[in-house]
Design an enzyme around this catalytic site. Sequence first.
Site, short mmCIF file in Angstrom:
data_model
loop_
_atom_site.label_atom_id
_atom_site.label_comp_id
_atom_site.label_asym_id
_atom_site.label_seq_id
_atom_site.Cartn_x
_atom_site.Cartn_y
_atom_site.Cartn_z
N ARG A 116 0.81 -1.22 0.00
CA ARG A 116 0.00 0.00 0.00
C ARG A 116 0.84 1.26 0.00
O ARG A 116 0.35 2.36 -0.27
CB ARG A 116 -0.93 0.03 1.22
CG ARG A 116 -2.16 -0.85 1.14
CD ARG A 116 -1.84 -2.32 1.21
NE ARG A 116 -1.09 -2.65 2.41
CZ ARG A 116 -0.28 -3.71 2.51
NH1 ARG A 116 -0.06 -4.50 1.48
NH2 ARG A 116 0.37 -3.96 3.64
N CYS A 124 -5.99 -2.61 8.62
CA CYS A 124 -4.86 -1.93 7.99
C CYS A 124 -5.28 -0.50 7.74
O CYS A 124 -6.25 -0.26 6.99
CB CYS A 124 -4.46 -2.61 6.68
SG CYS A 124 -3.16 -1.71 5.77
N THR A 156 -3.65 2.10 6.19
CA THR A 156 -3.35 2.64 4.87
C THR A 156 -4.32 2.13 3.81
O THR A 156 -4.72 2.86 2.90
CB THR A 156 -1.91 2.30 4.47
OG1 THR A 156 -1.02 2.67 5.54
CG2 THR A 156 -1.48 3.03 3.22
N THR A 201 1.88 5.53 8.01
CA THR A 201 2.47 5.73 6.69
C THR A 201 1.98 7.04 6.09
O THR A 201 1.02 7.64 6.58
CB THR A 201 2.08 4.57 5.75
OG1 THR A 201 0.67 4.65 5.49
CG2 THR A 201 2.41 3.21 6.37
N LYS A 217 7.61 -5.66 10.48
CA LYS A 217 6.95 -6.61 9.58
C LYS A 217 7.82 -7.84 9.36
O LYS A 217 7.30 -8.96 9.16
CB LYS A 217 6.65 -5.94 8.23
CG LYS A 217 5.46 -4.98 8.26
CD LYS A 217 5.24 -4.36 6.89
CE LYS A 217 4.00 -3.47 6.85
NZ LYS A 217 2.75 -4.23 6.94
N CYS A 264 -0.81 2.71 12.50
CA CYS A 264 -0.30 1.59 11.72
C CYS A 264 -0.42 0.38 12.63
O CYS A 264 -0.03 0.45 13.80
CB CYS A 264 1.16 1.83 11.32
SG CYS A 264 1.90 0.41 10.48
#
Length: 229
Positions: free
Chosen positions: A49, A79, A81, A121, A158, A189
């Site tokens: 993304r 999520c 984003t 983000t 991640k 996030c």
Amino acid sequence: MSLILGVLGGMGPRATLEFLAKLQAYTPAERDQDHIRVLMDLNPQVPDRNVPGAAAGPVLAEMAGGLAGGGAEILAMPCNTAHAHADLIVRATGLPLIDMIGGAAKAAAETGARRVGVLGTKGALRLYREYLAARGLGLVTLPAERQGAFMALLYRIKAGDLSREACAEMAGLARELVAEGAEALIAGCTEAPLVLGPADTQVPLIDAGDLLAQRCVAVCLEHEPPPPI
């Protein structure tokens, strides 16, 4: 009976599993049958993304269509984003999507803060700027070079880095937002709360994913109405 929840997940996988654990923990249940039925598409192959032109939207719409075809009656997507594609997902399925961004913005307003820092983000920050402005709140962000440090840390998380060093770095970024005038913080996030908790900040910390899990339970058990389509 409860509404069947469809979850668009895998962005990233660890954060999705944390969301499912919270969903289970918030459900008042004395036996298996008291829990919410959840249909899950945990798809780590969704295009990044954060890469311009990566075309995550059509993939998410296809995932949502599969969940709807399987019987989902309401959707959630842990999520931040990816909520840039929320309208496409709703149009593709005709199902309501519980709004993660809106829930966190509402919680931020309820703290009494006037300026809210967001760890997220660039895509998530654009969404939060709009939602916070609609409530008369200002957005506090990291300067460009520090936003770059946040993204580098995000990708390390991640990849599985939940070390003390990662926790310390995220707490340091949170302190920078407070130093810039943030009176509340949003973990915008889903990886951020894996290494950051309320004890790590001097101001209220809002976990968007945690709030999403709570809202999913309330809506699926019909304690709250579903969002409009």
